[in-house]
Design an enzyme around this catalytic site. Structure first.
Site, PDB file in Angstrom:
ATOM      1  N   ARG A   1       0.838  -1.188   0.000  1.00 48.72           N
ATOM      2  CA  ARG A   1       0.000   0.000   0.000  1.00 48.72           C
ATOM      3  C   ARG A   1       0.877   1.244   0.000  1.00 48.72           C
ATOM      4  O   ARG A   1       1.864   1.330   0.731  1.00 48.72           O
ATOM      5  CB  ARG A   1      -0.927   0.016   1.228  1.00 48.72           C
ATOM      6  CG  ARG A   1      -2.108  -0.951   1.136  1.00 48.72           C
ATOM      7  CD  ARG A   1      -3.083  -0.530   0.050  1.00 48.72           C
ATOM      8  NE  ARG A   1      -4.314  -1.298   0.065  1.00 48.72           N
ATOM      9  CZ  ARG A   1      -4.498  -2.421  -0.606  1.00 48.72           C
ATOM     10  NH1 ARG A   1      -3.502  -2.915  -1.321  1.00 48.72           N
ATOM     11  NH2 ARG A   1      -5.655  -3.057  -0.553  1.00 48.72           N
TER      12      ARG A   1
ATOM     13  N   GLU B   1      -3.451   7.901  -5.302  1.00 51.13           N
ATOM     14  CA  GLU B   1      -3.734   7.189  -6.559  1.00 51.13           C
ATOM     15  C   GLU B   1      -5.050   7.673  -7.159  1.00 51.13           C
ATOM     16  O   GLU B   1      -6.053   7.755  -6.436  1.00 51.13           O
ATOM     17  CB  GLU B   1      -3.813   5.684  -6.304  1.00 51.13           C
ATOM     18  CG  GLU B   1      -2.502   5.096  -5.816  1.00 51.13           C
ATOM     19  CD  GLU B   1      -2.608   3.629  -5.437  1.00 51.13           C
ATOM     20  OE1 GLU B   1      -1.570   3.014  -5.162  1.00 51.13           O
ATOM     21  OE2 GLU B   1      -3.744   3.094  -5.418  1.00 51.13           O
TER      22      GLU B   1
ATOM     23  N   HIS C   1      -1.358   0.082  -9.690  1.00 53.35           N
ATOM     24  CA  HIS C   1      -2.001  -0.709  -8.639  1.00 53.35           C
ATOM     25  C   HIS C   1      -2.724  -1.911  -9.253  1.00 53.35           C
ATOM     26  O   HIS C   1      -3.893  -2.177  -8.999  1.00 53.35           O
ATOM     27  CB  HIS C   1      -2.990   0.144  -7.838  1.00 53.35           C
ATOM     28  CG  HIS C   1      -3.278  -0.403  -6.473  1.00 53.35           C
ATOM     29  ND1 HIS C   1      -3.554   0.399  -5.392  1.00 53.35           N
ATOM     30  CD2 HIS C   1      -3.334  -1.681  -6.011  1.00 53.35           C
ATOM     31  CE1 HIS C   1      -3.789  -0.354  -4.329  1.00 53.35           C
ATOM     32  NE2 HIS C   1      -3.660  -1.621  -4.681  1.00 53.35           N
TER      33      HIS C   1
END
Length: 347
Positions: free
Chosen positions: A242, A271, A290
């Site tokens: 993360r 993000e 991601h």
């Protein structure tokens, strides 16, 4: 009206939109259950969800305010590994189990971590660019500055399921493996052929640091400037966990000023990143959006797992996965597993 009402925000989970809830409903067939979409604003969602039997969490944060408005909720169910979109502490205070899918995408994420490690180590993007720009003769001299992979050290920050799968992949490359994880006893690390060490040892000894800490409040900015300063100048930082677990400004400084050589990042602190994020223009960084968990089985697997967890809870049984298992003993749910649920903050 169905016997069991499962309320979910109208927004899609992750980036996969549409398709309805047929896959989730497979496990719920015959239970007189329905999944009902609710407004995505807090007030509208609370009004729709206050008498829900379960919450299918996606699209919006499930905050303490929302949880306080739930009167009959037996489960808050996520179709992801990370649980940072749910206020787990508030759910625990309310006695509501929070479920996730911690073992569904392990192999994909481990593959991606190894991809970032190998491609950054062998400077794959630079080599590709040299060929395309007709700089063929520059390729070999560039790699003559890179040591061989065998015998180097890979250090893990957190040693949960994904890190263990990465260790299994890395061992045949001849890498020395070390790990830091304050939530595991040393035997749980060493039994995987990995040496348990301190965080400082991981940062100072490793040629590769692979970050796997979960997105929990106590892990926010776990890695700071002081940690990157301890790394070797030739080392490579990998993050498939993360983004907020790393102080990104410190990482950018480390890459810019040459404290470390390279980074392979699947996650960022914000993000998607802003257009002026320095990482986007750095030659010593490989980025992906991601996407480490993504594969052809991604959406189907997680949706079916969500349905299975909802079916278990609504039928009065413990879920398969629970990130706050202490609440289970105070619910009316019945244990059915042959072994206990060992779900700590590193699951």
């Amino acid at each position: 009206m169905a016997k069991f009402r499962i309320i979910t925000p109208a927004g899609a989970s992750f980036t996969v939109a549409g398709g309805g809830y047929d896959l989730e409903m497979e496990a719920l067939q015959g239970m007189d259950a329905e999944i009902v979409e609710a407004p995505m604003d807090t007030a509208g969602f609370i009004a729709a969800a206050q008498n829900a039997d379960a919450i299918y969490a996606k699209g919006i944060p499930i905050t303490a305010e929302i949880i306080a408005g739930l009167k009959n909720c037996k489960s808050i169910t996520l179709g992801s590994v990370g649980v940072d979109s749910v206020d787990v502490k508030a759910a625990t205070r309310a006695g509501i189990p929070v479920t996730n899918v911690p073992d569904t995408f392990i192999e994909e994420v481990a593959d991606h971590a190894m991809t970032l490690l190998l491609s950054s180590f062998r400077r794959v993007i630079e080599q590709d660019k040299m060929v395309r720009e007709h700089r063929w003769k520059e390729g070999r001299p560039a790699l003559l500055q890179i040591p061989r992979l065998m015998g180097q050290t890979l250090g893990f920050v957190s040693f949960g399921r994904v890190a263990r799968a990465v260790a299994k992949r890395a061992a045949p490359f001849g890498l020395r493996l070390i790990a830091y994880d304050p939530f595991l006893d040393e035997t749980q690390i060493s039994e995987h052929g990995v040496m348990p060490v301190s965080l400082n040892d991981v940062m100072s000894q490793s040629d590769f640091v692979s970050m796997h800490a979960p997105a929990r409040p106590e892990c926010t900015h776990l890695l700071k400037e002081e940690h990157f300063r301890k790394m070797k100048k030739t080392s490579i930082f990998i993050n498939t966990g993360r983004g907020p677990t790393v102080d990104e400004s410190a990482l950018i400084k480390a890459l810019t000023e040459g404290w470390i050589a390279y980074a392979g990042l699947d996650v960022l602190e914000v993000e998607p990143p802003s257009h002026n994020n320095p990482l986007l223009s750095m030659d010593n960084v490989i980025l992906s959006a991601h996407t480490a968990s993504a594969s052809a089985r991604f959406d189907e697997a997680r949706k079916r797992r969500v349905g299975s967890e909802l079916a278990l809870v609504l039928s009065g049984k413990w879920p398969m996965s629970c990130v706050n298992p202490a609440v289970l003993q105070n619910t009316k749910l019945q244990r059915w597993q042959p072994v206990g649920i060992g779900r700590g903050p590193n699951s």
